[in-house]
Design a protein around this motif. Structure first.
Motif, short mmCIF file in Angstrom:
data_model
loop_
_atom_site.label_atom_id
_atom_site.label_comp_id
_atom_site.label_asym_id
_atom_site.label_seq_id
_atom_site.Cartn_x
_atom_site.Cartn_y
_atom_site.Cartn_z
N ARG A 85 0.92 -1.14 -0.12
CA ARG A 85 0.07 0.04 0.04
C ARG A 85 0.98 1.19 0.01
O ARG A 85 0.57 2.15 -0.54
CB ARG A 85 -0.75 0.19 1.14
CG ARG A 85 -1.71 1.23 1.12
CD ARG A 85 -2.71 1.18 2.37
NE ARG A 85 -3.46 -0.06 2.52
CZ ARG A 85 -4.66 -0.32 2.12
NH1 ARG A 85 -5.24 0.92 1.45
NH2 ARG A 85 -5.50 -1.39 2.24
N GLN A 86 1.88 1.02 0.72
CA GLN A 86 2.90 2.34 0.69
C GLN A 86 3.71 2.66 -0.30
O GLN A 86 4.00 3.85 -0.72
CB GLN A 86 3.97 2.14 1.76
CG GLN A 86 3.36 2.05 3.13
CD GLN A 86 4.56 1.52 4.38
OE1 GLN A 86 5.58 1.47 4.15
NE2 GLN A 86 3.98 1.52 5.53
N GLU A 133 -3.22 0.94 -6.18
CA GLU A 133 -4.73 0.86 -5.88
C GLU A 133 -5.03 -0.27 -5.46
O GLU A 133 -4.82 -1.35 -5.75
CB GLU A 133 -5.24 1.08 -7.11
CG GLU A 133 -5.06 2.51 -8.00
CD GLU A 133 -5.66 3.80 -7.07
OE1 GLU A 133 -6.54 3.54 -6.42
OE2 GLU A 133 -5.34 4.83 -7.38
N MET A 134 -5.39 -0.41 -4.08
CA MET A 134 -5.82 -1.52 -3.33
C MET A 134 -7.42 -1.98 -3.31
O MET A 134 -7.44 -2.84 -2.55
CB MET A 134 -5.12 -1.36 -1.91
CG MET A 134 -3.74 -0.93 -1.66
SD MET A 134 -2.56 -2.09 -2.44
CE MET A 134 -2.67 -3.26 -1.11
N ASP A 159 -9.89 -0.71 -1.96
CA ASP A 159 -10.66 -0.45 -0.60
C ASP A 159 -12.00 0.09 -1.41
O ASP A 159 -13.21 -0.27 -0.68
CB ASP A 159 -10.27 0.73 0.24
CG ASP A 159 -8.77 0.15 0.65
OD1 ASP A 159 -8.67 -1.05 0.93
OD2 ASP A 159 -7.76 0.91 0.69
#
Length: 264
Positions: free
Chosen positions: A127-128, A132-133, A135
């Protein structure tokens, strides 16, 4: 004595030859291309191309992943879909995957979904890196027309708000259910990991456990159902509970270019 030496040499060649061929096969990923028909795809997204890769499992392809990243950088695409299992279960080091990210030169959006081997700590580190995760759903907008990218959640039907929108679901494990997505991109099966030339995969770790001699149409590639499609990549690496069994056999690692079309 001479006959004995001939037999020994023949046996050695019969064993070493296929082994060396397999090592060469595993060293150079291939690009597998697929065109996917989506009836309601807006014309603005005709030819929209997704580069997908999955199941790296800590595998390396040259120093700093240069073989793999050079291959990726040669392709033309609109987004990257990374569908999980990027670490080796026996040595869960993110470095090989981070080397891939460092080597990719494209500015296209990169999406990541967690695999069954990836830890929450792995996800936090990824994520860092700015991926694009998912969520929340991600929306491409072209001249007022929309294409939505969303994490595919098993047994969860899409909200009504997506009824008139083309939605691409990203997941890790193949779970064929019509939940309102137009296309689902997954991995997990490794193309069967061990393949018999001329036959195909002999085993997949499906959602119900271990499946021997599966239907080959389930193992990899595009499978079209009533109202939606699922694409399962054969992935890049291998995984096994025993490290000595963690190898792909006669099964080249692959990345995938999936092009969307509304034209039959």
């Amino acid at each position: 004595m001479r006959v004995f030496r001939v037999i020994i040499c023949s046996v050695c060649i019969g064993i070493i030859g296929p082994y060396l061929f397999n090592e060469l096969l595993n060293s150079f990923p291939i690009v597998r291309k697929e065109e996917v028909y989506i009836e309601d795809l807006p014309d603005e997204f005709e030819g929209f191309t997704i580069l997908q890769f999955s199941d790296l499992h800590g595998e390396t392809f040259g120093w700093d992943q240069w073989i793999l990243t050079r291959l990726i950088n040669k392709q033309t695409f609109d987004m990257i879909a990374i569908t999980g299992d990027v670490v080796d279960r026996h040595h869960p080091d993110l470095t090989p995957f981070l080397d891939v990210l460092d080597g990719i030169k494209s500015d296209a959006p990169q999406f990541f979904v967690k695999g069954n081997i990836d830890s929450l700590e792995d996800v936090a580190t990824i994520r860092q890196r700015g991926l694009e995760m998912l969520d929340e759903p991600y929306m491409f907008n072209r001249d007022g027309e929309k294409l939505v990218i969303k994490q595919y959640v098993w047994n969860t039907v899409l909200d009504d708000e997506f009824d008139d929108t083309v939605v691409i679901g990203l997941g890790h494990e193949p779970l064929p259910q019509n939940l309102g997505y137009d296309l689902i991109l997954v991995g997990h099966y490794h193309g069967g990991q061990v393949r018999i030339p001329g036959y195909g995969a002999i085993f997949i770790p499906n959602i119900d456990g271990q499946q021997w001699f599966p239907d080959q149409s389930d193992v990899m590639g595009l499978k079209q159902f009533d109202g939606y499609s699922q694409y399962t990549t054969a992935g890049l690496g291998a995984s096994a509970s025993n490290k000595w069994l963690q190898k792909r056999w006669f099964n080249p690692p692959e990345i995938n270019l999936i092009t969307l079309t509304n034209r039959k």
